[in-house]
Structure formats: structure tokens, C-alpha cells
Write a protein that holds these residues in place. Structure first.
Motif, short mmCIF file in Angstrom:
data_model
loop_
_atom_site.label_atom_id
_atom_site.label_comp_id
_atom_site.label_asym_id
_atom_site.label_seq_id
_atom_site.Cartn_x
_atom_site.Cartn_y
_atom_site.Cartn_z
N GLU A 99 -25.63 75.82 65.47
CA GLU A 99 -24.35 75.34 65.00
C GLU A 99 -23.38 75.29 66.18
O GLU A 99 -23.50 76.06 67.13
CB GLU A 99 -23.78 76.25 63.91
N VAL A 100 -22.41 74.39 66.10
CA VAL A 100 -21.44 74.24 67.18
C VAL A 100 -20.03 74.37 66.60
O VAL A 100 -19.72 73.76 65.58
CB VAL A 100 -21.59 72.87 67.89
N THR A 101 -19.21 75.19 67.24
CA THR A 101 -17.81 75.35 66.86
C THR A 101 -16.94 74.72 67.94
O THR A 101 -17.17 74.94 69.13
CB THR A 101 -17.45 76.84 66.70
N THR A 102 -15.93 73.96 67.53
CA THR A 102 -15.07 73.26 68.48
C THR A 102 -13.73 73.97 68.63
O THR A 102 -13.07 74.30 67.63
CB THR A 102 -14.82 71.80 68.02
N GLU A 141 -10.17 73.11 70.49
CA GLU A 141 -9.59 71.89 71.05
C GLU A 141 -8.07 71.99 71.09
O GLU A 141 -7.44 72.52 70.17
CB GLU A 141 -10.03 70.70 70.20
N SER A 149 -11.22 69.99 75.32
CA SER A 149 -12.07 70.16 74.14
C SER A 149 -13.33 70.91 74.54
O SER A 149 -14.03 70.51 75.48
CB SER A 149 -12.44 68.80 73.55
N LYS A 177 -16.94 72.77 73.03
CA LYS A 177 -17.89 72.98 71.94
C LYS A 177 -18.76 74.16 72.32
O LYS A 177 -19.37 74.18 73.39
CB LYS A 177 -18.73 71.73 71.70
N SER A 215 -21.79 76.83 71.16
CA SER A 215 -22.96 76.93 70.29
C SER A 215 -23.21 78.38 69.89
O SER A 215 -22.97 79.31 70.67
CB SER A 215 -24.19 76.37 71.01
N GLU A 231 -20.36 72.08 75.69
CA GLU A 231 -19.67 70.83 76.02
C GLU A 231 -18.22 71.14 76.38
O GLU A 231 -17.53 71.85 75.64
CB GLU A 231 -19.73 69.85 74.85
N TYR A 236 -16.52 64.73 81.31
CA TYR A 236 -17.21 65.93 80.86
C TYR A 236 -17.60 66.79 82.07
O TYR A 236 -18.14 66.27 83.05
CB TYR A 236 -18.49 65.58 80.08
N LYS A 277 -22.09 69.17 79.49
CA LYS A 277 -22.62 68.30 78.43
C LYS A 277 -24.14 68.17 78.61
O LYS A 277 -24.64 68.18 79.74
CB LYS A 277 -21.96 66.92 78.48
#
Length: 637
Positions: free
Chosen positions: A93-96, A98, A103, A105, A107, A115, A139, A142
């Protein structure tokens, strides 16, 4: 029964054996350096062994079938206490996190950033998006180009790497602060935590701590924090961007340094921050509690034979930091920066991060920090970037015009007295010592110094070099257009060549051509003036006039080739600077300096008694003594 008697021969034999044993032990005992080397080798082998075991665990995780209870049970058994959440490892799962500028991301697999996008910047109170040379988002992290994790050993000697394990995310928001807690649990209230806190900034608070792991982690074995990143290409010129992509660090309470451009590795002590600089963007890890040691490395991965359009990555960066337990627990308060390599932005943090921006050492950096950067910042706030460069160039040239005047005046004086110098050279052509004496007397009487023209030129070098360092590092020039140049921080292109010319490149830039033409005419003017003032070449000495003629053609040619791949803003500066200098010199020559008046002034100076300073008197005495010694030697013969 025979009585035992003292056998002195046996005693001597044992004594000799003991002496030989003592001698052998001391001569074969390793030195302190050898012992340290052996200890380091053993430590490295141990770390490599841990890494190998951890990799095997990662390989097993990659093929883990969560529907197979036997596989899951075996996998949990491999991890021991850290297998508490192993059945969630494949459910990534990925939580952002921002804000307006950044930004991230993160994991749950490894609890790490997978990211990082630098979204934009604030300019004059307005938000401006940031993109790459081909208009894509910027980026820094990434698609697996980076990794972060702890390599550690459990109390029952299981080796794990946290980047492969499942963390539980908890997200909270309080006003402008967003907090993400990622916990690697061994029990409901026992865990390793990565805590990320983001505000409206490029810098985020990052904490690594543990709770209840005293006795779970083997404190006698190294706990290595490993941070790796493969830097993306963001600019049009691979060569240019790669030149300014490197690894910087601060150590020993404020000192800073960096690794070279090639493949390099170094072990450093007392480290307070580490920065992976990708020219105009940087990823920096800062720590409140200095790392006692860190092993850092950089690897250049650009293939010079590969077409630039196919290059995606520039360098591999790697850092390994041994962490220390405090009372059996980990507790490190750190910060993570993902953002522009902008001098003003980095300086605002007051953590010495501006040292990442290459402004030059000593006086060169001082000129940039306290003069050029504030001046350009003021101008660019009111004017477009290209116009700001032109205005700054005009101001710099006007500021240096008195030095130009002094240099030109000195050359004019030398030109006026050249006929007299020629007479001295002809009169004493067979007596070098006498010729030098008479020449020095003429200089003294006329009030002329041959060095007066060199010193002003030397005084301008710090400014020129500071500008040379400023333009490639000025984030304000990035993606700012002017005339035909689309980006003043990169080269301009008027013709794209179907082939590559070594050193020159696969394109033709117009600003370097204009700068080369301006340099040619500038050098033609100055070379003519210098040759008119130059003394005739003495026997056995190089003819300076010929060397000047060569430089008149060589310098523009070097400019043409060398700057074809450099920032067009720098070429624009040199073009305008040389045009202005030519104009100033024409004004000085035609409206300020009168050679007839200079000649009359020199004649007046000759009539006045000239008082020599201490150095001149000493030189005169030495030359007279040498002349007397020469005459004495001649008379003896």
C-alpha cells in the motif's frame, strides 16, 4: 637408583627455546595498523554476510504466495520476531504526503519513500510548476531508483533488512502539519518506527526510533542504515548536468566536502548531513545527532558512447551509516530534503546547506554570496532573466572600468617611451646588465612601471571566475528563455547536427559564436596596444608578440568549442561583457587618453628629481655591485 642431577645442558636448551618463542611472538605480532585493517576486514565480511542473508530473505519474499499457509509460516519463521506482519508483505500500500511544493509516496513495504516529486516553487509570491527539459514532472525518486532500510541482526541471530518488511501506516493531520507513522511491529506495542512529518516546505521531519526492541535486536552486531539513489536525468545536456551531479556532505562540526566526478568511495567521521545533488535538484539527509561514521560512494553510470537522447540516469549514490542503540533502543531525529538546489532556499534553513551550491572557494565564493547573487536577485525580481543578465553585465563592467582605464593608461605610457627603450637596447645590446640598469632608470625617471598594466588585469580575475561559477549554479536561470534560447541554464540550439563532433557536440549554439566574435575583436584591440608597448624580444627569450598573435586566434576558438555545451546565460554574459569592454576602450582611447599629453608629462617627470623607495634603492645597489664585479673579473683576465 640413580640420583637426579642438575643438567645444565638441558637448562640451556629450554632457555634457548623460550628465547626463540619470545622473539617469534614479537616479530610476528601484527602492528596496530595491521590489526585495525584485519578488524575492518572482518567487519566488512560480516556486513557482506548479513547483506547476503538479507537478500535471500528478500528473494523469498518476492515469490511468497500468501494463499499458501505453509510458505507464510516458513517465511515468518525465517524472520523470527520481525515476522509479526509478514503475511501483509505482498499487499503493498502507498500513503501520499503532499503540499503545494512537494509530493511524497511512502510504501508500507519497507516504510520508505518510493516516489518524490518536486512539484514547483514560489516566485515573487506566485507558484510556478517545475518540469524537466522535455516538460515532464520532476521526480527525484520513482520506479525503484532509490531504497532506504536498516540492515540488522536479531537477538536469535537472524539477519534482516527492513526495506523488505511490512510496516503498518497511521496517518494524522493537524492544521498544516501532516504526520505519517510507519511501524514495523514485533508485537502490538513493540516496534521500529519511521515517522514522517510534512509542513508547507521541501524539508520534512524524519525520525527513526524503536520501542520495546531491547532484547529483540542484537546490539553487539552492526545496525547499518543504507540509503541508495540512482539519479535521474532532468536537463537537455547530459554532459553538463552530470558535471554538476555529485555527493556532498558536512562533517567535523561544520566542515564540508564532496566526492569527485568519477567512481569514488570514502569513509568519513562525525557526519551531520549527506546530500545527493542532481545539479538543480537535491536529496539531503540531515541528522541532529551526528553519525560517528559513514561510508559513502558515487558511481558514474553515463555511457559516453550512448546517444544523449537514450540516457535516463547519471550516477549511483550510496551511503551506509552504522547506528547506535541507546538503552537497547534506536532514537535518531533527522530531516529529509527533496527540492531545488537553490541558494536562497537552502540558505534559509541555516544548516550550511548552501555549500551544496558550487560558488567557488575563498574570494570567489565571497564575491558570489555578497555581491553577484544579491545583485542578480534584485534585478531578476524586476526584469526578465535575459535582460537581468545584460543589466548585471553592464553594472559589473562599469564597476571594473577604472581598472580597465589604469591598464590602458599603463600600456599607453609604455608605448610612448618605447623609442627610448629601443635606443637603450641598441646602445647596450652586448651588455645585458647595463641595458637592464638603464631601462630601470628610464622607468624610474618617467614614472612608468611595466607591471602597472598587469596588476589591473589580475584584479579582474576573481570577478570573472566568480561569474563563471555563478551562471551554472543559478537556479533562477532554469527554463528562463531569452531571444532564441529556450533555457538560459542550458545551451541554445540554432542547428541540430546529424552527427556528434568530439568536444563540440551534436548542435550549433549561437551565443558562443557571438561571444567568440566579440572576444576576437577585443583581443585584436588589446593585442595591438600591448604589442605597441612591448619591448623587442631579447636574444634567447621568446617573442611575446608572436605569442600574443597566437592567443588572439586561439582564445576565441577555445571559447567556441568549450562553451557550446555550457549554459547560454554564461555565453550571453561573455558576449555582452566583451562588447561593453570594447566600447569602454574606444572611449578611453579616443576621448580620454591623449598620447601627446602623456609624452609631455613623462618629459616633465624626467626633469624632476626622482626619489627611490627602499626596494628600488636596493635593486639599484645590487645591479651596481654586479656591474662592478663584472668589470673586476674582466680586468683580471
Amino acid at each position: 637408583m640413580e640420583e637426579n642431577k642438575f643438567d645444565y645442558k638441558q637448562f640451556i636448551g629450554f632457555a634457548l627455546i623460550a628465547l626463540i618463542a619470545v622473539f617469534w611472538f614479537n616479530t610476528t605480532k601484527p602492528t596496530e595498523e595491521e590489526a585495525a585493517a584485519e578488524a575492518e576486514k572482518a567487519k566488512t565480511e560480516q556486513v557482506n554476510s548479513q547483506t547476503t542473508v538479507a537478500n535471500k530473505v528478500a528473494e523469498q519474499e518476492a515469490t511468497l504466495d500468501l494463499t499458501d499457509s505453509t510458505q507464510v509460516a516458513n517465511y515468518k519463521n525465517k524472520l523470527g520476531a520481525f515476522g509479526y506482519n509478514a503475511d501483509k508483505v505482498s499487499a503493498e500500500e502507498v500513503t501520499t504526503l503532499e503540499n503545494q511544493l512537494l509530493s511524497l509516496k511512502i510504501s508500507n513495504k519497507g516504510g520508505q519513500i518510493v516516489e518524490a516529486q518536486v512539484k514547483g516553487q514560489m516566485v515573487k509570491g506566485n507558484f510556478e510548476p517545475l518540469v524537466t527539459y522535455d516538460s515532464l514532472p520532476v521526480y527525484l525518486v520513482k520506479d525503484g531508483n532509490a531504497s532506504f532500510g536498516l540492515n540488522l541482526t536479531t537477538a536469535d541471530n537472524r539477519v534482516i533488512n527492513t526495506k523488505d518488511l511490512a510496516f503498518e501506516p497511521t496517518f494524522t493531520e493537524n492544521g498544516d502539519s501532516k504526520v505519517l507513522s510507519m511501524k514495523l511491529k514485533v508485537a502490538p506495542n513493540k516496534f521500529l518506527e519511521y515517522r514522517y512529518e510534512m509542513k508547507d516546505d521541501y524539508m520534512i521531519d524524519f525520525t527513526v526510533r524503536s520501542q520495546g526492541l531491547n532484547g529483540v535486536i542484537n546490539g553487539s552486531q552492526p545496525i547499518n542504515m543504507e540509503w541508495k539513489l540512482k539519479s535521474f536525468r532532468h536537463a537537455k545536456s547530459v554532459t553538463y548536468e552530470n558535471r554538476y551531479t555529485d555527493l556532498h556532505y558536512e562533517y567535523d562540526e561544520g566542515k564540508d566536502s564532496y566526492l569527485g566526478q568519477g567512481t569514488d568511495e570514502e569513509k568519513i567521521n562525525d557526519v551531520t548531513w549527506l546530500g545527493y545533488k542532481q545539479h538543480f535538484f537535491s536529496s539531503i539527509l540531515l541528522t541532529d545527532q551526528a553519525f560517528k561514521t559513514a561510508t559513502i560512494s558515487t558511481e558514474n553510470i553515463v555511457d559516453s558512447e550512448m546517444p544523449e537522447k537514450d540516457v535516463e540516469f547519471l550516477k549511483n549514490f550510496s551511503t551506509t551509516v552504522p547506528l547506535e542503540l541507546q538503552g537497547g533502543e534506536l532514537n535518531y531525529t533527522m530531516d529529509l530534503y527533496h527540492g531545488p538546489t537553490d541558494y536562497d532556499v537552502l540558505t534559509a534553513y541555516d544548516r550550511n546547506l548552501d555549500e551544496i551550491v558550487p560558488l567557488g572557494w575563498g574570494i570567489f565564493g565571497w564575491i558570489n554570496r555578497y555581491f553577484l547573487i544579491p545583485l542578480f536577485g534584485l534585478l531578476s525580481a524586476m526584469l526578465p532573466a535575459g535582460i537581468a543578465i545584460i543589466v548585471m553585465t553592464i553594472l559589473v563592467r562599469l564597476l571594473l572600468s577604472p581598472i580597465t582605464y589604469k591598464s590602458y593608461l599603463s600600456q599607453a605610457k609604455m608605448k610612448v617611451i618605447r623609442p627610448e627603450i629601443n635606443e637603450i637596447n641598441q646602445k647596450y645590446k652586448d651588455d645585458a646588465m647595463k641595458k637592464q640598469q638603464e631601462t630601470m632608470k628610464l622607468y624610474s625617471k618617467a614614472g612608468v612601471s611595466p607591471m602597472a598594466g598587469c596588476i589591473p588585469a589580475l584584479m579582474q580575475i576573481p570577478v570573472f571566475y566568480a561569474l563563471f561559477m555563478f551562471f551554472p549554479s543559478a537556479f533562477e536561470l532554469r527554463q528562463k528563455s531569452f531571444l532564441w534560447a529556450e533555457d538560459l541554464s542550458s545551451y541554445d540550439t540554432i542547428v541540430q547536427l546529424p552527427f556528434n563532433i568530439p568536444v563540440y557536440g551534436d548542435h550549433i549554439s549561437l551565443f558562443p559564436i557571438l561571444a567568440s566574435v566579440a572576444i576576437f575583436f577585443y583581443m585584436r584591440m588589446t593585442t595591438g596596444q600591448q604589442m605597441a608597448a612591448q619591448q623587442p624580444a631579447q636574444e634567447g627569450m621568446p617573442d611575446m608578440s608572436k605569442m600574443m598573435k597566437y592567443m588572439m586566434y586561439f582564445s576565441p576558438l577555445m571559447m567556441l568549442f568549450f562553451f557550446n555545451n555550457y549554459a547560454s546565460g554564461l555565453s550571453l554574459y561573455y558576449f555582452v561583457s566583451n562588447l561593453i569592454t570594447i566600447g569602454i576602450m574606444l572611449v578611453i582611447k579616443n576621448y580620454i587618453i591623449d598620447e601627446d599629453k602623456i609624452h609631455a608629462q613623462i618629459e616633465e617627470n624626467k626633469k624632476k628629481p626622482k626619489k627611490q623607495n627602499r626596494f628600488q634603492r636596493k635593486m639599484q645597489e645590487m645591479m651596481e655591485q654586479a656591474e662592478a664585479q663584472k668589470k673586476a673579473n674582466t680586468n683580471r683576465k
